[in-house]
Design a protein around this motif. Structure first.
Motif, PDB file in Angstrom:
ATOM      1  N   LEU A 174       0.835  -1.185   0.000  1.00 11.04           N
ATOM      2  CA  LEU A 174       0.000   0.000   0.000  1.00 11.04           C
ATOM      3  C   LEU A 174       0.882   1.251   0.000  1.00 11.04           C
ATOM      4  O   LEU A 174       1.652   1.462   0.939  1.00 11.04           O
ATOM      5  N   PRO A 175       0.803   2.081  -1.046  1.00  8.81           N
ATOM      6  CA  PRO A 175       1.636   3.292  -1.069  1.00  8.81           C
ATOM      7  C   PRO A 175       1.074   4.361  -0.142  1.00  8.81           C
ATOM      8  O   PRO A 175      -0.128   4.390   0.138  1.00  8.81           O
ATOM      9  N   SER A 176       1.934   5.254   0.300  1.00 12.57           N
ATOM     10  CA  SER A 176       1.494   6.368   1.134  1.00 12.57           C
ATOM     11  C   SER A 176       1.385   7.658   0.336  1.00 12.57           C
ATOM     12  O   SER A 176       1.217   8.737   0.900  1.00 12.57           O
ATOM     13  N   GLY A 177       1.467   7.547  -0.989  1.00 13.24           N
ATOM     14  CA  GLY A 177       1.336   8.722  -1.842  1.00 13.24           C
ATOM     15  C   GLY A 177       1.441   8.335  -3.301  1.00 13.24           C
ATOM     16  O   GLY A 177       1.533   7.159  -3.657  1.00 13.24           O
ATOM     17  N   GLY A 178       1.409   9.347  -4.154  1.00 13.21           N
ATOM     18  CA  GLY A 178       1.512   9.110  -5.586  1.00 13.21           C
ATOM     19  C   GLY A 178       0.161   8.894  -6.238  1.00 13.21           C
ATOM     20  O   GLY A 178      -0.886   9.283  -5.716  1.00 13.21           O
ATOM     21  N   MET A 179       0.187   8.216  -7.387  1.00 15.04           N
ATOM     22  CA  MET A 179      -1.022   8.004  -8.185  1.00 15.04           C
ATOM     23  C   MET A 179      -1.270   6.546  -8.544  1.00 15.04           C
ATOM     24  O   MET A 179      -2.246   6.253  -9.236  1.00 15.04           O
ATOM     25  N   PHE A 180      -0.398   5.637  -8.085  1.00 22.22           N
ATOM     26  CA  PHE A 180      -0.442   4.289  -8.624  1.00 22.22           C
ATOM     27  C   PHE A 180      -0.411   3.210  -7.544  1.00 22.22           C
ATOM     28  O   PHE A 180       0.166   3.403  -6.471  1.00 22.22           O
ATOM     29  N   LEU A 181      -0.992   2.077  -7.913  1.00 26.31           N
ATOM     30  CA  LEU A 181      -0.856   0.852  -7.133  1.00 26.31           C
ATOM     31  C   LEU A 181      -0.155  -0.165  -8.019  1.00 26.31           C
ATOM     32  O   LEU A 181      -0.597  -0.432  -9.148  1.00 26.31           O
ATOM     33  N   TRP A 182       0.934  -0.715  -7.528  1.00 26.65           N
ATOM     34  CA  TRP A 182       1.777  -1.655  -8.277  1.00 26.65           C
ATOM     35  C   TRP A 182       1.419  -3.057  -7.792  1.00 26.65           C
ATOM     36  O   TRP A 182       1.735  -3.438  -6.667  1.00 26.65           O
ATOM     37  N   VAL A 183       0.745  -3.822  -8.639  1.00 32.80           N
ATOM     38  CA  VAL A 183       0.132  -5.082  -8.234  1.00 32.80           C
ATOM     39  C   VAL A 183       0.864  -6.254  -8.876  1.00 32.80           C
ATOM     40  O   VAL A 183       1.112  -6.265 -10.095  1.00 32.80           O
ATOM     41  N   SER A 184       1.190  -7.254  -8.063  1.00 38.25           N
ATOM     42  CA  SER A 184       1.793  -8.491  -8.548  1.00 38.25           C
ATOM     43  C   SER A 184       0.696  -9.513  -8.816  1.00 38.25           C
ATOM     44  O   SER A 184      -0.110  -9.826  -7.930  1.00 38.25           O
ATOM     45  N   LEU A 185       0.651 -10.028 -10.045  1.00 39.82           N
ATOM     46  CA  LEU A 185      -0.349 -11.026 -10.430  1.00 39.82           C
ATOM     47  C   LEU A 185       0.070 -12.412  -9.952  1.00 39.82           C
ATOM     48  O   LEU A 185       1.260 -12.680  -9.761  1.00 39.82           O
ATOM     49  N   PRO A 186      -0.883 -13.314  -9.785  1.00 42.13           N
ATOM     50  CA  PRO A 186      -0.530 -14.683  -9.374  1.00 42.13           C
ATOM     51  C   PRO A 186       0.132 -15.448 -10.509  1.00 42.13           C
ATOM     52  O   PRO A 186       0.116 -15.014 -11.669  1.00 42.13           O
ATOM     53  N   ASP A 187       0.706 -16.590 -10.177  1.00 42.38           N
ATOM     54  CA  ASP A 187       1.351 -17.442 -11.185  1.00 42.38           C
ATOM     55  C   ASP A 187       0.375 -17.752 -12.316  1.00 42.38           C
ATOM     56  O   ASP A 187      -0.813 -18.023 -12.081  1.00 42.38           O
ATOM     57  N   GLY A 188       0.894 -17.724 -13.530  1.00 41.69           N
ATOM     58  CA  GLY A 188       0.067 -18.067 -14.681  1.00 41.69           C
ATOM     59  C   GLY A 188      -0.553 -16.877 -15.376  1.00 41.69           C
ATOM     60  O   GLY A 188      -1.079 -17.022 -16.486  1.00 41.69           O
TER      61      GLY A 188
END
Length: 405
Positions: A328-342
């Motif tokens: 969870l970021p504490s600022g900015g404009m984006f969420l960087w999400v890691s996808l599951p395997d596959g």
């Protein structure tokens, strides 16, 4: 005629980023992909008043101006805004640019030769990567963690590659949203000073934060402020009003040593002579003369963006997003999400676009094309209803992709 474009032009025309932007601008796709603020929060009435006043007051507003930019706005930036962040600029040390992207482009033109090695955060801004590739730089990704770049790894890379510059955004890195700790800022700065590496510090997102303290710059000062070296500095400090006022004003800045700024100004004179003098006068009137309070406006943005981020996080708890992870970021404009395997970000994007929603695939944020399990989601631009619909469409795209797999 058969046009014989330069070899580096290929990197522009084949970029998936160009395709994503083209499709989202058609208006039929909900974009979670781009670096856009919320237009419903633009100060429209005050901007309209400023435009009317500036144009009617002086025809000089429509004339050519100085390549360095409108003098009163540069003075306001130095004496009011940046000084409030602990940033002290030497005389002649500010250049107004057409957004922060042009500042990066100008620096690269005058400082980076083809084949020069440069370091970037991994992941990093797609804008950094595009500019550096066009310049023919050898881009070397530097690893980090939740506190910023890892000093020991950075030291090894500097010794091995002798890079000419480091491009970084210590306050809410695009795309990961990482806020470098004070200790990391000092360590990275000391390393670059000792090895004579120029730091290009992008602070375009630094004012967009969700922490309780209003003066985040006092707790997490910029690398430029930490060095405080004036004419002998190792940091070029860049920023923009695009994320905090309005992108169409196309006003950013670069601050640093007078020598570096003067060479960049000369390059700007060749590129476009000047950024819009009218826009800069309009912005100065808004910031200095009108009832607009930039700090109050940023506080409004931060409250709303915090709400939208929380909504996105709640939607990520739905079954389709099972096994996805993020910090969870504490600022900015984006969420960087890691996808599951596959799940591959580039392959999944095709299904998402068919559904009517777009995001930025991770490989576009990495120098080596890795990051296929990551996606960047923008939460600042879509309104709450549009954000809800966009995330629902993403859920459908993931579910269908998973079912077929």
């Amino acid at each position: 005629m058969k046009y014989d474009f330069s070899a580096r032009t290929h990197t522009l025309m084949t970029s998936p980023l160009l395709s994503i932007r083209t499709q989202t601008r058609r208006g039929s796709i909900i974009s979670l992909a781009e670096e856009l603020p919320a237009e419903e929060l633009f100060p429209l009435s005050l901007l309209a008043e400023a435009a009317s006043t500036v144009i009617s007051a002086d025809a000089q507003a429509l004339q050519y101006g100085d390549p360095e930019g409108y003098g009163p706005l540069r003075e306001w930036l130095e004496d009011d805004w940046l000084r409030g962040k602990g940033v002290h600029i030497p005389p002649g040390g500010v250049l107004l640019t057409t957004g922060s992207q042009q500042a990066v482009d100008l620096l690269s033109r005058v400082y980076i030769d083809p084949g020069d090695r440069v370091l970037v955060e991994n992941p990093t801004s797609p804008g950094f990567l595009q500019v550096l590739r066009m310049q023919g730089a050898v881009i070397i990704p530097a690893p980090g963690d939740h506190d910023g770049l890892l000093p020991e790894h950075l030291r090894e890379l500097i010794v091995a590659h002798r890079p000419k510059a480091l491009f970084a955004a210590p306050s809410f890195t695009n795309p990961s949203g990482i806020l470098w700790s004070l200790e990391r800022r000092r360590e990275v700065l000391e390393l670059c000073i000792s090895h004579n590496v120029l730091i290009v510090e992008d602070d375009s997102y630094g004012d967009l934060h969700f922490q309780r303290q209003n003066r985040i710059a006092s707790k997490y000062p910029s690398l430029y402020a930490l060095e405080n070296a004036g004419e002998e500095g190792h940091v070029l400090y860049i920023g923009s009003f695009s994320k905090t006022v309005a992108p169409a004003l196309r006003t950013g800045w670069a601050a640093g040593s007078r020598e570096l700024i003067s060479v960049m100004a000369a390059a700007k004179g060749m590129a476009d002579w000047q950024s819009s003098s009218l826009n800069q006068r309009l912005l100065y009137h808004l910031l200095h003369v009108s009832a607009f309070d930039l700090r109050e406006h940023i506080a409004l943005l931060n409250r709303e963006y915090d709400t939208r981020l929380k909504l996105m996080v709640e939607l990520l708890k739905r079954p389709a997003w099972k096994d996805c992870t993020y910090n969870l970021p504490s600022g900015g404009m984006f969420l960087w999400v890691s996808l599951p395997d596959g799940l591959d970000a580039l392959v999944l994007l095709k299904n998402a676009l068919r559904k009517g929603v777009a995001y930025l695939p991770g490989p576009l944020c990495t120098a080596d094309g890795s990051g296929s399990r990551y996606i960047r989601l923008n939460f600042s631009h879509p309104g709450r209803d549009e954000l809800l619909l966009g995330m629902n469409l993403m859920s459908e795209a993931i579910s269908e992709f998973t079912a077929r797999s």
